[in-house]
Design a protein around this motif. Sequence first.
Motif, PDB file in Angstrom:
ATOM      1  N   SER A 208      82.071 -93.775 -14.418  1.00 36.48           N
ATOM      2  CA  SER A 208      83.013 -94.188 -15.549  1.00 36.48           C
ATOM      3  C   SER A 208      82.598 -94.684 -16.671  1.00 36.48           C
ATOM      4  N   VAL A 209      82.316 -94.531 -18.114  1.00 37.10           N
ATOM      5  CA  VAL A 209      81.938 -94.985 -19.210  1.00 37.10           C
ATOM      6  C   VAL A 209      82.313 -96.535 -19.258  1.00 37.10           C
ATOM      7  N   ASN A 210      82.879 -97.322 -18.926  1.00 35.84           N
ATOM      8  CA  ASN A 210      83.294 -99.036 -18.739  1.00 35.84           C
ATOM      9  C   ASN A 210      82.067 -99.725 -17.828  1.00 35.84           C
ATOM     10  N   ASN A 211      82.322 -98.390 -16.266  1.00 32.24           N
ATOM     11  CA  ASN A 211      80.942 -99.134 -15.465  1.00 32.24           C
ATOM     12  C   ASN A 211      79.730 -98.829 -16.303  1.00 32.24           C
ATOM     13  N   ILE A 212      79.001 -97.543 -16.866  1.00 32.14           N
ATOM     14  CA  ILE A 212      78.318 -98.177 -17.112  1.00 32.14           C
ATOM     15  C   ILE A 212      77.639 -98.733 -18.161  1.00 32.14           C
ATOM     16  N   ARG A 213      78.694 -99.334 -19.456  1.00 34.52           N
ATOM     17  CA  ARG A 213      78.750-100.295 -19.711  1.00 34.52           C
ATOM     18  C   ARG A 213      78.273-101.680 -18.980  1.00 34.52           C
ATOM     19  N   THR A 214      79.048-101.749 -18.231  1.00 36.98           N
ATOM     20  CA  THR A 214      79.403-103.359 -17.467  1.00 36.98           C
ATOM     21  C   THR A 214      77.846-103.322 -16.512  1.00 36.98           C
ATOM     22  N   TYR A 215      77.439-102.393 -15.705  1.00 35.63           N
ATOM     23  CA  TYR A 215      75.752-102.503 -15.821  1.00 35.63           C
ATOM     24  C   TYR A 215      74.705-102.609 -17.023  1.00 35.63           C
ATOM     25  N   GLY A 216      74.544-101.537 -17.853  1.00 31.87           N
ATOM     26  CA  GLY A 216      74.014-101.098 -17.998  1.00 31.87           C
ATOM     27  C   GLY A 216      73.727-101.808 -19.830  1.00 31.87           C
ATOM     28  N   GLY A 217      74.734-102.574 -19.618  1.00 30.59           N
ATOM     29  CA  GLY A 217      74.571-103.152 -20.641  1.00 30.59           C
ATOM     30  C   GLY A 217      75.371-103.392 -22.223  1.00 30.59           C
ATOM     31  N   TYR A 218      75.714-104.169 -23.395  1.00 30.27           N
ATOM     32  CA  TYR A 218      76.976-103.323 -24.524  1.00 30.27           C
ATOM     33  C   TYR A 218      76.179-102.913 -25.251  1.00 30.27           C
ATOM     34  N   PHE A 219      75.280-103.132 -25.445  1.00 31.40           N
ATOM     35  CA  PHE A 219      74.672-102.542 -27.161  1.00 31.40           C
ATOM     36  C   PHE A 219      73.425-102.775 -27.156  1.00 31.40           C
ATOM     37  N   SER A 220      72.678-102.771 -27.826  1.00 30.61           N
ATOM     38  CA  SER A 220      71.212-102.721 -28.156  1.00 30.61           C
ATOM     39  C   SER A 220      70.897-102.612 -29.137  1.00 30.61           C
ATOM     40  N   ASP A 221      70.812-103.559 -30.243  1.00 31.07           N
ATOM     41  CA  ASP A 221      70.494-103.414 -31.921  1.00 31.07           C
ATOM     42  C   ASP A 221      69.062-103.701 -32.016  1.00 31.07           C
ATOM     43  N   PHE A 222      67.905-103.682 -31.521  1.00 30.51           N
ATOM     44  CA  PHE A 222      67.095-103.993 -31.469  1.00 30.51           C
ATOM     45  C   PHE A 222      66.811-102.152 -31.383  1.00 30.51           C
ATOM     46  N   GLU A 223      66.845-102.176 -30.434  1.00 34.62           N
ATOM     47  CA  GLU A 223      66.389-100.341 -29.996  1.00 34.62           C
ATOM     48  C   GLU A 223      66.529 -99.190 -30.955  1.00 34.62           C
ATOM     49  N   VAL A 224      67.886 -99.453 -31.668  1.00 36.06           N
ATOM     50  CA  VAL A 224      68.255 -99.237 -32.998  1.00 36.06           C
ATOM     51  C   VAL A 224      67.248 -99.284 -33.949  1.00 36.06           C
ATOM     52  N   TYR A 225      66.752-100.251 -34.286  1.00 34.95           N
ATOM     53  CA  TYR A 225      66.120-100.140 -35.092  1.00 34.95           C
ATOM     54  C   TYR A 225      64.835 -99.564 -34.593  1.00 34.95           C
ATOM     55  N   GLY A 226      64.332 -98.960 -33.123  1.00 33.00           N
ATOM     56  CA  GLY A 226      63.244 -98.824 -33.256  1.00 33.00           C
ATOM     57  C   GLY A 226      63.089 -96.939 -33.877  1.00 33.00           C
ATOM     58  N   LEU A 227      64.512 -96.836 -33.176  1.00 32.98           N
ATOM     59  CA  LEU A 227      64.235 -95.377 -33.154  1.00 32.98           C
ATOM     60  C   LEU A 227      65.267 -95.049 -35.138  1.00 32.98           C
ATOM     61  N   VAL A 228      65.280 -95.971 -35.841  1.00 31.64           N
ATOM     62  CA  VAL A 228      65.430 -95.376 -36.960  1.00 31.64           C
ATOM     63  C   VAL A 228      63.555 -95.428 -37.414  1.00 31.64           C
ATOM     64  N   ILE A 229      63.332 -96.949 -37.203  1.00 26.69           N
ATOM     65  CA  ILE A 229      61.863 -96.660 -37.707  1.00 26.69           C
ATOM     66  C   ILE A 229      61.105 -95.834 -37.050  1.00 26.69           C
ATOM     67  N   LEU A 230      61.370 -94.298 -36.093  1.00 27.67           N
ATOM     68  CA  LEU A 230      60.705 -93.592 -35.355  1.00 27.67           C
ATOM     69  C   LEU A 230      61.217 -92.313 -36.238  1.00 27.67           C
ATOM     70  N   LEU A 231      62.531 -92.251 -36.996  1.00 30.03           N
ATOM     71  CA  LEU A 231      63.237 -91.494 -37.668  1.00 30.03           C
ATOM     72  C   LEU A 231      62.547 -90.682 -38.904  1.00 30.03           C
ATOM     73  N   PHE A 232      61.706 -92.356 -39.183  1.00 32.86           N
ATOM     74  CA  PHE A 232      61.117 -92.375 -41.108  1.00 32.86           C
ATOM     75  C   PHE A 232      60.052 -92.800 -41.120  1.00 32.86           C
ATOM     76  N   SER A 233      59.084 -92.402 -39.513  1.00 30.71           N
ATOM     77  CA  SER A 233      57.754 -92.642 -39.544  1.00 30.71           C
ATOM     78  C   SER A 233      56.678 -92.598 -40.732  1.00 30.71           C
ATOM     79  N   ASN A 234      57.326 -91.064 -40.768  1.00 33.65           N
ATOM     80  CA  ASN A 234      55.847 -90.833 -42.024  1.00 33.65           C
ATOM     81  C   ASN A 234      56.582 -91.549 -43.316  1.00 33.65           C
ATOM     82  N   LYS A 235      57.464 -92.297 -43.799  1.00 31.73           N
ATOM     83  CA  LYS A 235      58.503 -92.926 -45.157  1.00 31.73           C
ATOM     84  C   LYS A 235      56.959 -94.283 -44.471  1.00 31.73           C
ATOM     85  N   LEU A 236      57.628 -94.632 -44.030  1.00 31.56           N
ATOM     86  CA  LEU A 236      56.811 -96.146 -43.194  1.00 31.56           C
ATOM     87  C   LEU A 236      55.654 -96.676 -43.017  1.00 31.56           C
TER      88      LEU A 236
END
Length: 412
Positions: free
Chosen positions: A136-164
Amino acid sequence: MKIIKSEIFFIVLFIINVVIPTFNNFELTFATWSISALLTIQFRYSVGILRLVFIKLIIVFIAFVSTLYYDYSDYKIIRDFTYLFKPILGLLIGYQLLKRIKTVNPFLMIVYGSLVLAIIHFIILFVSFFVFNISSVNNIRTYGGYFSDFEVYGLVILLFSNKLNVELSKKRKLYFISIIGLSVLVYFARTNFIQLAILCFSLLGYFKLTLKSFRILTAFSFVIILSYAAIYHSNPRRNSRGLESFLYKVKIAPIEPFKTKINQNDWKEFNDNYRSFENIITVRQVTYEGQRAIWFGKGLGSFIDIGREMWTNDGEYIRYVPTLHNSYMTILLKSGLVGVFLMLIFLFYLQRKNKLNYPEIVKLNNLLLGTAVFLILSNWVFMGLYFKVDNKAIIIGYLIAYREEIQKKLDL
């Protein structure tokens, strides 16, 4: 550029400091960050980073002085000191490591850190699937973690890699986006999706007040309202599995942190609105202590009594809560309204722009502005920089140092 051998240590140190909070061992995180801050200490610091560090230090100092009016155990005082001091270490580590790593693009370092986090996330989920039979989603979050703000920065940098100006082959960039993007997705974190939108809009310059940005943000808000209305109308069930469980969380999200009345005898209402319950109890117990506590808090070692034992995500029952989901309320408890005001001052200085009209600096200005905007929300729902597994402070110090290095080159 080839990586200089002397920098390999600091590159590895950067990755370690980014990854270590993931293991949810605060003592290990604090020790690692403390040692790393000492190993990378500088002889010169800018006014910009010192100002942010000083604001956080004042919050700690106010809490320390307020402690003198109460009788808390040494353990509780030290525990709270480390909680409040952690963002300061993160700011210094990010700032100092940028100064030490010269041959790797700073944005690429964030991408590589995000990639390592994503791979660890998938390994944890893979093992958990076979060991704990997560389904279930709840179990996935319990064992895998509830969020990852750092990874979002990495994703945004990749999406805007040409501009950056991030140099990656199309094939490698696609691989990285797929891995990090999927990892972010399966956290099923509402705040991460909001963070992604905020950082993207900020990098596009839409937080600058223009007619175009107003139209785009209005249109986006309208789409969000319609989407929420559709989810609300579909009435997802509370204890469902899979996507419906996530949609239920989305449904209650606008109300969950802001309710002022909660029926404690209704366990569903109590659990769904626990963040609001924490806020209500905190305000009630701080104001009960009088004006000194309202303005300057109850100090290091303080806690709220929620009146019952609650099972936490750390796998223990707890009644006396030292830190809350809401960092504004946590700082109100420790350092009072003065501390909360200083938190807002911190956000103000964080979003202040370097006035040089140079493309790279403008992008960094926008990224820091987006970070400040997101922290307004993150502080409310997930303790912001004070959360024990949070590592955004490293990114903030890192980006500030990067902006300074670009300015130095331009001055030359």
